[in-house]
Design a protein around this motif. Structure first.
Motif, PDB file in Angstrom:
ATOM      1  N   UNK A 511       0.832  -1.213   0.000  1.00 47.78           N
ATOM      2  CA  UNK A 511       0.000   0.000   0.000  1.00 47.78           C
ATOM      3  C   UNK A 511       0.867   1.264   0.000  1.00 47.78           C
ATOM      4  N   UNK A 512       2.104   1.138   0.443  1.00 49.45           N
ATOM      5  CA  UNK A 512       2.993   2.306   0.519  1.00 49.45           C
ATOM      6  C   UNK A 512       3.615   2.656  -0.829  1.00 49.45           C
ATOM      7  N   UNK A 513       3.533   1.740  -1.761  1.00 49.70           N
ATOM      8  CA  UNK A 513       4.321   1.920  -2.986  1.00 49.70           C
ATOM      9  C   UNK A 513       3.652   2.888  -3.967  1.00 49.70           C
ATOM     10  N   UNK A 514       4.431   3.890  -4.339  1.00 52.85           N
ATOM     11  CA  UNK A 514       4.044   4.787  -5.436  1.00 52.85           C
ATOM     12  C   UNK A 514       5.340   5.244  -6.097  1.00 52.85           C
ATOM     13  N   UNK A 515       5.255   6.192  -6.996  1.00 49.63           N
ATOM     14  CA  UNK A 515       6.456   6.570  -7.774  1.00 49.63           C
ATOM     15  C   UNK A 515       7.550   7.211  -6.908  1.00 49.63           C
ATOM     16  N   UNK A 516       7.204   7.577  -5.683  1.00 48.45           N
ATOM     17  CA  UNK A 516       8.224   8.193  -4.816  1.00 48.45           C
ATOM     18  C   UNK A 516       8.928   7.190  -3.896  1.00 48.45           C
ATOM     19  N   UNK A 517       8.451   5.951  -3.924  1.00 49.86           N
ATOM     20  CA  UNK A 517       9.004   4.991  -2.944  1.00 49.86           C
ATOM     21  C   UNK A 517      10.156   4.179  -3.540  1.00 49.86           C
ATOM     22  N   UNK A 518      11.405   4.413  -3.064  1.00 44.82           N
ATOM     23  CA  UNK A 518      12.495   3.552  -3.529  1.00 44.82           C
ATOM     24  C   UNK A 518      12.341   2.164  -2.900  1.00 44.82           C
ATOM     25  N   UNK A 519      12.446   1.150  -3.736  1.00 44.71           N
ATOM     26  CA  UNK A 519      12.354  -0.227  -3.240  1.00 44.71           C
ATOM     27  C   UNK A 519      13.661  -0.929  -3.605  1.00 44.71           C
ATOM     28  N   UNK A 520      14.400  -1.272  -2.575  1.00 42.65           N
ATOM     29  CA  UNK A 520      15.699  -1.922  -2.811  1.00 42.65           C
ATOM     30  C   UNK A 520      15.459  -3.419  -2.683  1.00 42.65           C
ATOM     31  N   UNK A 521      15.609  -4.120  -3.803  1.00 47.56           N
ATOM     32  CA  UNK A 521      15.291  -5.556  -3.811  1.00 47.56           C
ATOM     33  C   UNK A 521      16.588  -6.343  -3.937  1.00 47.56           C
ATOM     34  N   UNK A 522      16.779  -7.290  -3.017  1.00 47.33           N
ATOM     35  CA  UNK A 522      17.984  -8.129  -3.094  1.00 47.33           C
ATOM     36  C   UNK A 522      17.549  -9.391  -3.813  1.00 47.33           C
ATOM     37  N   UNK A 523      17.971  -9.493  -5.066  1.00 47.72           N
ATOM     38  CA  UNK A 523      17.396 -10.508  -5.946  1.00 47.72           C
ATOM     39  C   UNK A 523      18.494 -11.324  -6.626  1.00 47.72           C
ATOM     40  N   UNK A 541       4.506  -2.604 -11.218  1.00 51.03           N
ATOM     41  CA  UNK A 541       3.122  -2.332 -11.633  1.00 51.03           C
ATOM     42  C   UNK A 541       2.541  -1.175 -10.834  1.00 51.03           C
ATOM     43  N   UNK A 542       3.103  -0.901  -9.668  1.00 50.91           N
ATOM     44  CA  UNK A 542       2.599   0.207  -8.834  1.00 50.91           C
ATOM     45  C   UNK A 542       3.544   1.414  -8.887  1.00 50.91           C
ATOM     46  N   UNK A 543       4.411   1.426  -9.890  1.00 50.46           N
ATOM     47  CA  UNK A 543       5.320   2.544 -10.195  1.00 50.46           C
ATOM     48  C   UNK A 543       6.426   2.757  -9.155  1.00 50.46           C
ATOM     49  N   UNK A 544       6.684   1.747  -8.323  1.00 52.13           N
ATOM     50  CA  UNK A 544       7.788   1.866  -7.358  1.00 52.13           C
ATOM     51  C   UNK A 544       9.125   1.980  -8.086  1.00 52.13           C
ATOM     52  N   UNK A 545      10.091   2.670  -7.452  1.00 52.57           N
ATOM     53  CA  UNK A 545      11.431   2.821  -8.074  1.00 52.57           C
ATOM     54  C   UNK A 545      12.294   1.659  -7.599  1.00 52.57           C
TER      55      UNK A 545
END
Ligand code: M6R
Length: 611
Positions: A511-523, A541-545
């Motif tokens: 719910x927090x994710x939008x275009x301003x939310x950096x998401x650091x994924x360890x993949x 899909x939710x425009x997260x960075x």
């Protein structure tokens, strides 16, 4: 927390004390002060850093060969000049420095007020020194006796040093629960919270035990217990090098410590792993081999970053040694009446070896008969000494408040331990063990390669530096790394960050994710790679960075992410040792760009010696 230093001998005390305080500033840095004895007992103290104290002292007469100093992390009373240490007694005849907390200070304060004492600060420490003075006056005794009697009245933790104008050429110290080391030189003694202020003068040290009082008088050191029984000081020789506690050309200790990791990981394996010779041993393990092999359960207790290393160990031990593991916050463990039996092994993990909650959890587990295995970095620390057996991580002194090389050294030692238990229990195939030994031995050079992404990390930091929130996602072995990445960002850059198991995201944080939310994924490429790719798509899909930590050569994720940072391929078991590196660098650079004090972040201290 807080750092204490004292000197008695033939040199000028003040420069030794100030240099020592600078080394101990990692323990607290909201105010600092010194007391110097030269006929008079002069106390100088100031809100702020040791450098503020130095400026304040520049026009003072600091000539003296006996003195003590303190750098504070506030517990009772806000950081200001009057709450800074040292504290005088009401008569100004005696003064004290103190690291710890006196829990019954309020009762003692009321009692002393009823006897006419006045208090000029909000601290528990000022109560302590007036208690000593009151006991001395009422019993007409020497200072060491008054200190000894006072120790029977106070409840809590302390490492103290006390000086008296009426008994010059003498310095009295005592400890319970907070660290205290005495450096033994030629006709001179150095006291400190750890050995770093001492090491350039002498390698010979005595660790003061709980409930002991050290009296240094006329060039002689005597130690006795609170019960007045003399003990023989045990002088140990330390191997600590001066170089290892200086910045060595780096702007910050944290950056130096990040870049030291190829060496520190190597050091944590030294003598324990030689793949070509099929050599895999851990000294501290041998004595308790049967216990480990037959253990029905292992409980891990730790705090902060060390707790994250414990989570990695849970995956490793369950997978390689097939023993159920529970990982507990030390602070929660002791307050929830846990079920502990004599068959349990408790692994306590701590960089400093002084964390009060972890120490208390150990004591509780010991009372219930469990075997304690300590994994500490600081040699001779309280947790190391309170454990039945253990292994040092040998990462070298970690000065930056944000833990970096201590984490990778802990994970390395825990990996070795899981491999050893697994091989003794026969739960790990020989060929798998062999290839893991070879891969672990190669990890330092892969960490070096991971560090080569430094410039790319700086570029990303530039983009993220103004973020107000960040989400860190990982699965499997990378879930604890996500927690660690978020903790690093929070503690030094003051950006709010959360670490989550990637699959949990859809149960709330999405719910927090939008275009301003950096998401650091360890993949990185491991058994849950396909799943985490799906999680990345959900974020996209939710425009997260998306900033992704991927395995070298990954072709899929770069097409989805705004930025990728590559780390070398390795075994799934060892991936945290590599994937954490860019996250450490990222938090470091963001903090520097935001103008934060990286090595001494606000409100924090390196060792949390209060509960
Ligand atoms: O000395 P310890 O490992 O017992 O310390 C535990 C935590 O206080 C410590 O890891 C803390 O979380 C660090 N500041 C994290 O970088």
């Amino acid at each position: 927390m807080c750092g204490i230093v004292a000197y008695i001998g033939h040199r000028e005390a003040c420069p030794i004390i100030l240099k020592g305080l600078r080394r101990l500033e990692y323990r607290g840095y909201d105010s600092a002060g010194v007391a110097l004895l030269n006929g008079n007992l002069n106390v100088y103290k100031k809100k702020g850093k040791v450098s503020d104290l130095e400026n304040f002292l520049s026009d003072k007469d600091t000539h003296s060969t006996i003195g003590m100093g303190h750098t504070r992390w506030a517990t009772h009373g806000e950081p200001n000049d009057s709450n800074a240490h040292p504290h005088y007694s009401n008569s100004s005849r005696i003064a004290i420095i103190h690291n710890g907390i006196i829990e019954n200070y309020s009762t003692l304060k009321t009692l002393l007020q009823s006897k006419g004492y006045t208090f000029y600060s909000d601290t528990d420490t000022e109560v302590f020194i007036n208690l000593i003075e009151n006991i001395q006056d009422e019993n007409n005794c020497k200072l060491d006796e008054a200190v000894r009697l006072a120790l029977h009245e106070v409840v809590g933790a302390y490492a103290i040093v006390v000086l008296s104008k009426d008994e010059p050429n003498q310095l009295i110290a005592a400890r319970k629960g907070s660290p205290l080391v005495i450096g033994v030189g030629q006709d001179e003694y150095f006291l400190a919270s750890d050995a770093t202020p001492i090491i350039e003068y002498t390698n010979n040290v005595v660790y003061v035990n709980d409930y002991e009082i050290a009296i240094i008088k006329d060039g002689e050191l005597n130690i006795k217990t609170r019960e007045d029984i003399p003990t023989t000081p045990y002088v140990q020789t330390l191997a600590l090098e001066l170089d290892s506690i200086e910045k060595g050309g780096y702007d910050h200790f944290m950056l130096k410590e990040i870049f030291e990791q190829p060496r520190s990981i190597h050091d944590s394996m030294r003598g324990r792993l030689i793949a070509a010779q099929n050599h895999l041993i851990m000294g501290g393990f041998r004595e308790f081999e049967n216990k480990f092999v037959n253990a029905k359960r292992i409980i891990i207790v730790a705090c902060g970053t060390s707790w994250h290393a414990g989570l990695v160990a849970e995956y490793l031990i369950e997978d390689l040694a097939r023993i159920p593991v529970e990982v507990e916050y030390a602070s929660e463990f002791r307050y929830r009446n846990p079920i502990i039996t004599e068959d349990d092994i408790v692994i306590a993990i701590s960089q400093s070896g002084e964390t009060a909650d972890t120490l208390a959890a150990i004591e509780l587990a010991k009372q219930k008969g469990a075997t304690i295995f300590g994994i500490c970095n600081v040699v001779g620390s309280s947790i190391a000494r309170a454990s039945h057996a253990g292994a040092y991580t040998h990462a070298g002194p970690e000065i930056g408040v944000a833990s970096t090389k201590a984490f990778t050294a802990q994970v390395t030692v825990l990996t070795l331990l899981a491999m050893i238990i697994g091989s003794k229990r026969g739960t790990i195939e020989t060929s798998k063990l062999r290839s893991l030994m070879i891969e672990l031995e190669n990890i330092p050079s892969k960490v070096e390669q991971a560090l080569e992404m430094h410039d790319k990390v700086i570029e990303i930091a530039e983009e993220l530096k103004d973020a107000t929130n960040a989400l860190y996602l990982g699965r499997g072995y990378n879930f604890p790394v996500a927690l660690e990445g978020a903790l690093k960002l929070k503690e030094i850059s003051y950006i709010h960050a959360e670490g989550y198991p990637a699959a949990e995201m859809k149960h709330g944080p999405i719910a927090l994710i939008d275009e301003n939310m950096p998401v650091i994924v360890i993949a990185t490429k491991d058994s849950s790679y396909e799943k985490i790719v799906s999680n990345i798509q959900e974020v996209k899909a939710r425009k997260g960075r998306i900033i992704a930590i991927v395995t070298e050569g990954d072709k899929v994720i770069p097409a989805m992410a705004e930025h990728v940072i590559e780390v070398p391929a390795t075994s799934e078991y060892l991936v945290p040792l590599l994937s954490v590196i860019p996250l450490q660098l990222l938090s470091y650079h963001i903090a520097v760009m935001r103008g934060c004090n990286v090595d001494q972040p606000r409100n924090l201290a390196k060792s949390v010696t209060v509960e």
